[in-house]
Write an enzyme that holds these catalytic residues in place. Structure first.
Site, PDB file in Angstrom:
ATOM      1  N   HIS A 154      46.725   1.650  14.362  1.00 22.74           N
ATOM      2  CA  HIS A 154      45.402   1.603  15.005  1.00 22.74           C
ATOM      3  C   HIS A 154      44.906   3.008  15.369  1.00 22.74           C
ATOM      4  O   HIS A 154      44.669   3.313  16.543  1.00 22.74           O
ATOM      5  CB  HIS A 154      45.442   0.701  16.245  1.00 22.74           C
TER       6      HIS A 154
ATOM      7  N   GLU B  28      49.639  -6.269  18.094  1.00 19.06           N
ATOM      8  CA  GLU B  28      49.882  -4.828  18.080  1.00 19.06           C
ATOM      9  C   GLU B  28      50.744  -4.492  19.287  1.00 19.06           C
ATOM     10  O   GLU B  28      50.500  -5.048  20.354  1.00 19.06           O
ATOM     11  CB  GLU B  28      48.556  -4.049  18.161  1.00 19.06           C
TER      12      GLU B  28
ATOM     13  N   ARG C  20      39.962  -5.569  13.421  1.00 16.07           N
ATOM     14  CA  ARG C  20      40.865  -6.200  14.393  1.00 16.07           C
ATOM     15  C   ARG C  20      41.855  -7.078  13.627  1.00 16.07           C
ATOM     16  O   ARG C  20      41.480  -7.760  12.664  1.00 16.07           O
ATOM     17  CB  ARG C  20      40.084  -7.081  15.382  1.00 16.07           C
TER      18      ARG C  20
END
Ligand code: DGY
Length: 322
Positions: free
Chosen positions: A282, A263, A234
């Site tokens: 991601h 993000e 993360r």
């Protein structure tokens, strides 16, 4: 029982729900307002993406009795609030461990060979004559891999690194991982030692707020100057400003990120201009195999809930205790 499935998931998941005759609410526009309205109408949600399940959400959607996440991470859920309301939080462990560790392994190699820089060079027509000294990479053979959070994904990453590059494995965790110690000769070390001794430092931990920004200037300063920092867990684990500073001042050698904070990362982010950085959007679990596995587990969690049974993959199993 009505389940809100907030985005497209692989067919295998939808088939499991259909087979059990579960009524599905599906979004029309997938915007945030519609998401909340649909949550209010549903008994349970199978949620794709990083919507926040915080106190406000639970107060606004008192009908929701179960959450099945389409992810292994559950940092977007306030577990305390869910527990107080006895709401189980389903997640999707194991099925994405290989795929996510593949991305950590890929990033490590991309950074070690300055792949982004070199791909850009080809694409921009700057591939010139052989240059014996230009932007050289570094080899990984026999180096030390430090894993922060050696669980299922960390184990897969460590195993690949050991097999491919005979890397030595050190790790720091909340608890010891005897499997990794026995099979991979992994050595448990303090956080301080992990930071100081790793040639490659890979974050593979579950994220909690207490760990926000723990990889910051103070830590980057302690790392080796040849160290490669990899984060596929993360973005909240690292401070992006501090990472940029560490790379520019050559406190560390390079960084590979599959997760950023926030993000999506801004396309003009200065980290993207550095030759020793590789950023992916991601994609840890973005394989057909992993996503099918996630769809299956998420749907099975909903089915179990609908039958009044415990979810087979539950992040807060304490809700099932009296
Ligand atoms: C996960 O499953 O937690 C992945 O990071 C996707 O969110």
């Amino acid at each position: 029982m009505k389940v809100f499935v907030n985005a497209q998931i692989p067919q295998i998941g939808m088939e499991i729900l259909q087979k059990e005759n579960i009524e599905v609410i599906f979004p029309e526009n997938e915007n945030d307002a519609e998401w909340l309205e649909n949550c209010k109408k549903a008994d349970a949600i199978l949620n794709v993406g990083k919507h926040q399940f915080d106190k406000e959400f639970f107060d606004e959607c008192p009908n929701i009795k179960a959450i099945a996440l389409f992810s292994v991470g559950f940092d977007n859920v306030n577990v305390q609030q869910a527990n107080a309301r006895k709401i189980p939080i389903g997640n999707t462990p194991d099925v994405l461990s290989r795929a996510t560790s593949d991305v950590a392994f890929l990033l490590m190699q991309m950074v070690s060979r300055k792949a982004t820089y070199n791909i850009d060079k080809v694409k921009s027509g700057n591939w010139k004559d052989f240059d014996a000294l230009e932007e050289l990479g570094q080899e990984l053979y026999g180096k030390t891999l430090g894993i922060y959070g050696l669980g299922r994904i960390g184990f897969e990453m460590a195993e690949k690194c050991k097999k491919a590059f005979e890397m030595n494995i050190i790790y720091h965790n909340r608890s010891r991982n005897s499997d990794a110690e026995n099979k991979l000769e992994a050595q448990y070390v303090s956080f301080e030692d992990l930071v100081k001794r790793s040639d490659v430092l890979s974050i593979n931990a579950n994220y909690t707020e207490e760990q926000a920004g723990i990889f910051n200037t103070e830590i980057f300063e302690k790392m080796k100057s040849n160290a490669i920092f990899i984060n596929t867990a993360r973005g909240g684990f690292h401070s992006e400003d501090d990472l940029l500073h560490a790379l520019k001042t050559r406190e560390i050698w390079g960084a590979g990120l599959d997760v950023t904070n926030p993000e999506p990362m801004d396309k003009d982010h200065p980290l993207l201009e550095l030759s020793n950085v590789c950023v992916l959007p991601h994609i840890g679990s973005a394989t057909v195999e992993a996503r099918n596995g996630m769809a299956k587990l998420a749907a099975e969690n909903i089915v179990a809930f609908a039958k009044g049974e415990a979810m087979p993959n539950c992040a807060n199993p304490e809700v099932y205790q009296n």
